[in-house]
Design a protein around this motif. Structure first.
Motif, PDB file in Angstrom:
ATOM      1  N   VAL A 112      54.560  16.742  84.651  1.00  0.00           N
ATOM      2  CA  VAL A 112      53.111  16.563  84.564  1.00  0.00           C
ATOM      3  C   VAL A 112      52.701  16.112  83.161  1.00  0.00           C
ATOM      4  CG1 VAL A 112      52.593  18.967  83.926  1.00  0.00           C
ATOM      5  CG2 VAL A 112      50.895  17.624  85.173  1.00  0.00           C
ATOM      6  N   GLU A 113      53.511  16.437  82.140  1.00  0.00           N
ATOM      7  CA  GLU A 113      53.190  15.987  80.781  1.00  0.00           C
ATOM      8  C   GLU A 113      53.370  14.481  80.620  1.00  0.00           C
ATOM      9  OE1 GLU A 113      52.076  19.578  80.215  1.00  0.00           O
ATOM     10  OE2 GLU A 113      54.176  19.474  80.782  1.00  0.00           O
ATOM     11  N   ALA A 114      54.045  13.852  81.589  1.00  0.00           N
ATOM     12  CA  ALA A 114      54.157  12.391  81.601  1.00  0.00           C
ATOM     13  C   ALA A 114      53.150  11.783  82.564  1.00  0.00           C
ATOM     14  CB  ALA A 114      55.578  11.973  81.983  1.00  0.00           C
ATOM     15  N   GLY A 115      52.266  12.617  83.105  1.00  0.00           N
ATOM     16  CA  GLY A 115      51.242  12.140  84.038  1.00  0.00           C
ATOM     17  C   GLY A 115      51.709  12.051  85.471  1.00  0.00           C
ATOM     18  N   ALA A 116      52.924  12.539  85.768  1.00  0.00           N
ATOM     19  CA  ALA A 116      53.497  12.375  87.104  1.00  0.00           C
ATOM     20  C   ALA A 116      52.839  13.294  88.132  1.00  0.00           C
ATOM     21  CB  ALA A 116      55.001  12.656  87.067  1.00  0.00           C
ATOM     22  N   LYS A 117      52.906  12.865  89.379  1.00  0.00           N
ATOM     23  CA  LYS A 117      52.445  13.697  90.491  1.00  0.00           C
ATOM     24  C   LYS A 117      53.429  14.823  90.753  1.00  0.00           C
ATOM     25  CE  LYS A 117      49.314  14.411  93.658  1.00  0.00           C
ATOM     26  NZ  LYS A 117      47.955  14.799  93.217  1.00  0.00           N
ATOM     27  N   ASN A 118      54.708  14.521  90.604  1.00  0.00           N
ATOM     28  CA  ASN A 118      55.741  15.535  90.802  1.00  0.00           C
ATOM     29  C   ASN A 118      57.020  15.121  90.107  1.00  0.00           C
ATOM     30  OD1 ASN A 118      56.289  13.478  92.954  1.00  0.00           O
ATOM     31  ND2 ASN A 118      57.959  14.887  93.450  1.00  0.00           N
ATOM     32  N   GLY A 119      57.890  16.078  89.887  1.00  0.00           N
ATOM     33  CA  GLY A 119      59.244  15.835  89.430  1.00  0.00           C
ATOM     34  C   GLY A 119      60.184  16.429  90.461  1.00  0.00           C
ATOM     35  N   ILE A 120      61.335  15.804  90.663  1.00  0.00           N
ATOM     36  CA  ILE A 120      62.227  16.292  91.716  1.00  0.00           C
ATOM     37  C   ILE A 120      63.667  15.914  91.393  1.00  0.00           C
ATOM     38  CG2 ILE A 120      62.056  14.214  93.163  1.00  0.00           C
ATOM     39  CD1 ILE A 120      61.926  16.131  95.606  1.00  0.00           C
ATOM     40  N   MET A 121      64.582  16.770  91.814  1.00  0.00           N
ATOM     41  CA  MET A 121      66.016  16.470  91.749  1.00  0.00           C
ATOM     42  C   MET A 121      66.680  17.065  92.980  1.00  0.00           C
ATOM     43  SD  MET A 121      67.098  19.032  88.595  1.00  0.00           S
ATOM     44  CE  MET A 121      65.934  18.306  87.433  1.00  0.00           C
ATOM     45  N   GLU A 122      67.792  16.471  93.381  1.00  0.00           N
ATOM     46  CA  GLU A 122      68.476  16.956  94.574  1.00  0.00           C
ATOM     47  C   GLU A 122      69.021  18.357  94.337  1.00  0.00           C
ATOM     48  OE1 GLU A 122      71.452  14.314  96.023  1.00  0.00           O
ATOM     49  OE2 GLU A 122      70.075  12.606  96.245  1.00  0.00           O
ATOM     50  N   ALA A 123      68.996  19.153  95.388  1.00  0.00           N
ATOM     51  CA  ALA A 123      69.545  20.507  95.314  1.00  0.00           C
ATOM     52  C   ALA A 123      71.065  20.430  95.467  1.00  0.00           C
ATOM     53  CB  ALA A 123      68.930  21.383  96.399  1.00  0.00           C
ATOM     54  N   ASP A 124      71.788  20.557  94.347  1.00  0.00           N
ATOM     55  CA  ASP A 124      73.245  20.528  94.398  1.00  0.00           C
ATOM     56  C   ASP A 124      73.776  21.955  94.550  1.00  0.00           C
ATOM     57  OD1 ASP A 124      72.848  21.681  91.944  1.00  0.00           O
ATOM     58  OD2 ASP A 124      73.775  20.065  90.779  1.00  0.00           O
ATOM     59  N   GLU A 125      75.059  22.152  94.354  1.00  0.00           N
ATOM     60  CA  GLU A 125      75.652  23.466  94.585  1.00  0.00           C
ATOM     61  C   GLU A 125      75.112  24.508  93.607  1.00  0.00           C
ATOM     62  OE1 GLU A 125      77.228  26.269  96.570  1.00  0.00           O
ATOM     63  OE2 GLU A 125      77.350  24.181  97.262  1.00  0.00           O
ATOM     64  N   THR A 126      74.804  24.098  92.377  1.00  0.00           N
ATOM     65  CA  THR A 126      74.222  25.027  91.410  1.00  0.00           C
ATOM     66  C   THR A 126      72.878  25.542  91.896  1.00  0.00           C
ATOM     67  OG1 THR A 126      75.343  23.960  89.534  1.00  0.00           O
ATOM     68  CG2 THR A 126      73.396  25.283  89.040  1.00  0.00           C
ATOM     69  N   ALA A 127      72.040  24.617  92.386  1.00  0.00           N
ATOM     70  CA  ALA A 127      70.729  25.009  92.899  1.00  0.00           C
ATOM     71  C   ALA A 127      70.864  25.875  94.151  1.00  0.00           C
ATOM     72  CB  ALA A 127      69.890  23.768  93.201  1.00  0.00           C
ATOM     73  N   LEU A 128      71.796  25.520  95.025  1.00  0.00           N
ATOM     74  CA  LEU A 128      71.975  26.275  96.263  1.00  0.00           C
ATOM     75  C   LEU A 128      72.496  27.683  95.976  1.00  0.00           C
ATOM     76  CD1 LEU A 128      73.445  23.502  98.593  1.00  0.00           C
ATOM     77  CD2 LEU A 128      71.104  24.381  98.530  1.00  0.00           C
ATOM     78  N   ALA A 129      73.364  27.818  94.972  1.00  0.00           N
ATOM     79  CA  ALA A 129      73.858  29.145  94.597  1.00  0.00           C
ATOM     80  C   ALA A 129      72.721  30.008  94.077  1.00  0.00           C
ATOM     81  CB  ALA A 129      74.954  29.015  93.540  1.00  0.00           C
ATOM     82  N   TRP A 130      71.759  29.396  93.406  1.00  0.00           N
ATOM     83  CA  TRP A 130      70.576  30.108  92.922  1.00  0.00           C
ATOM     84  C   TRP A 130      69.659  30.467  94.086  1.00  0.00           C
ATOM     85  CZ3 TRP A 130      65.294  29.777  92.775  1.00  0.00           C
ATOM     86  CH2 TRP A 130      64.614  30.465  91.763  1.00  0.00           C
ATOM     87  N   LEU A 131      69.576  29.557  95.056  1.00  0.00           N
ATOM     88  CA  LEU A 131      68.637  29.721  96.161  1.00  0.00           C
ATOM     89  C   LEU A 131      69.082  30.742  97.207  1.00  0.00           C
ATOM     90  CD1 LEU A 131      67.529  26.053  96.845  1.00  0.00           C
ATOM     91  CD2 LEU A 131      65.961  27.992  96.708  1.00  0.00           C
ATOM     92  N   ARG A 132      70.352  30.724  97.543  1.00  0.00           N
ATOM     93  CA  ARG A 132      70.814  31.491  98.707  1.00  0.00           C
ATOM     94  C   ARG A 132      70.425  32.970  98.658  1.00  0.00           C
ATOM     95  NH1 ARG A 132      75.773  28.076  98.070  1.00  0.00           N
ATOM     96  NH2 ARG A 132      75.590  26.403  99.627  1.00  0.00           N
ATOM     97  N   PRO A 133      70.598  33.664  97.549  1.00  0.00           N
ATOM     98  CA  PRO A 133      70.221  35.072  97.550  1.00  0.00           C
ATOM     99  C   PRO A 133      68.711  35.309  97.476  1.00  0.00           C
ATOM    100  CG  PRO A 133      71.042  34.441  95.392  1.00  0.00           C
ATOM    101  CD  PRO A 133      71.259  33.265  96.289  1.00  0.00           C
ATOM    102  N   ARG A 134      67.928  34.242  97.238  1.00  0.00           N
ATOM    103  CA  ARG A 134      66.491  34.392  97.065  1.00  0.00           C
ATOM    104  C   ARG A 134      65.677  33.856  98.242  1.00  0.00           C
ATOM    105  NH1 ARG A 134      68.695  33.268  92.010  1.00  0.00           N
ATOM    106  NH2 ARG A 134      67.894  34.548  90.269  1.00  0.00           N
ATOM    107  N   ALA A 135      66.221  32.891  98.979  1.00  0.00           N
ATOM    108  CA  ALA A 135      65.454  32.194 100.020  1.00  0.00           C
ATOM    109  C   ALA A 135      64.986  33.171 101.099  1.00  0.00           C
ATOM    110  CB  ALA A 135      66.289  31.084 100.631  1.00  0.00           C
ATOM    111  N   ARG A 136      63.724  33.068 101.455  1.00  0.00           N
ATOM    112  CA  ARG A 136      63.143  33.944 102.467  1.00  0.00           C
ATOM    113  C   ARG A 136      63.150  33.319 103.850  1.00  0.00           C
ATOM    114  NH1 ARG A 136      58.834  37.870  99.958  1.00  0.00           N
ATOM    115  NH2 ARG A 136      59.572  37.993  97.809  1.00  0.00           N
ATOM    116  N   ARG A 137      63.597  32.052 103.939  1.00  0.00           N
ATOM    117  CA  ARG A 137      63.671  31.384 105.241  1.00  0.00           C
ATOM    118  C   ARG A 137      64.640  30.213 105.124  1.00  0.00           C
ATOM    119  NH1 ARG A 137      60.206  27.111 104.332  1.00  0.00           N
ATOM    120  NH2 ARG A 137      58.700  27.453 102.663  1.00  0.00           N
TER     121      ARG A 137
END
Length: 243
Positions: free
Chosen positions: A109-134
């Motif tokens: 948002v500091e660059a004026g963007a609507k959103n920032g995004i990156m693909e969910a790789d194994e690092t992100a999925l390892a972070w997500l799995r114990p937290r995801a509610r659905r």
């Protein structure tokens, strides 16, 4: 745990784009828009054009995700990605922790963007799995995707940077501002209050004292981070240093 890959996530905060590090389309809206979305489950948005930022190479010591996004903002300015989608990619992202990835998408948002995004790789999925509610669905960029622009960065050549007053776009290497008197130092907020930020600050401050003319404020981003910092002795280091 409320946000996962493939989600469209709206929040009444400009830094809602933080959640793009999980592979979600996350963007901030006004209070009226959010109320309408909560009541009706839908909202009108113009689909943003995507600019892809690819990071290659090997990160140097003390260079973090915050340095990567500041380098981009320093290059394109605070309106360089106006209403665009900033997509972050490249093998150098795999060297970043989730805390660092959140810093990158948070500051889109500091660059004026609507959103920032990156693909969910194994690092992100390892972070997500114990937290995801659905359940969630991981999406990947198509091989033949068309972009409004593509920019590549060799992170091997990057060094720690800082945004000097009075704009996030006024980015300079830290070494160039060495010796400038600092009246107040604030460790916290959206991109500097996570446990890794506090650990890095403690490494610098351990055994040292804050200058008597400088005020040091430290605010952990969440109660959980506060408790962890207490358990690791980081808060004691800050207090002993005069924070």
């Amino acid at each position: 745990g409320f946000v996962g890959p493939g989600d469209v996530f709206l929040g009444a905060d400009s830094h809602t784009c933080n959640h793009g590090a999980l592979g979600a389309f996350a963007t901030g809206v006004g209070a009226s828009d959010l109320a309408a979305a909560m009541a009706m489950g839908r909202l009108w948005l113009r689909v943003p054009e995507t600019i892809r930022y690819t990071f290659r190479g090997q990160l140097q010591p003390w260079v973090t995700g915050k340095d990567l996004i500041l380098r981009i903002i320093g290059d394109i300015g605070v309106d360089g990605a106006r209403y665009g989608a900033m997509e972050f990619a490249g093998e150098a992202l795999q060297q970043l922790t989730m805390d660092e990835r959140f810093s990158i998408t948070n500051m889109a948002v500091e660059a004026g963007a609507k959103n920032g995004i990156m693909e969910a790789d194994e690092t992100a999925l390892a972070w997500l799995r114990p937290r995801a509610r659905r359940a969630f669905t991981v999406y990947h960029a198509e091989a033949d995707a068309r972009y409004a622009g593509v920019k590549e960065y060799d992170v091997t050549a990057l060094e720690p940077v800082v945004s000097a007053p009075s704009s996030p776009g006024n980015v300079v290497p830290v070494r160039e501002v060495a010796g400038i008197k600092v009246d107040q130092c604030f460790i916290g907020t959206c991109t500097n209050g996570r446990i890794e930020d506090l650990r890095m600050a403690a490494r610098v401050l351990a055994g040292r004292k804050v200058h008597p003319d400088t005020r040091l404020l430290v605010i952990p981003a969440t109660p959980a981070i506060y408790r962890q910092a207490l358990a690791e002795g980081l808060i004691e280091i800050f207090l002993d240093a005069g924070g």
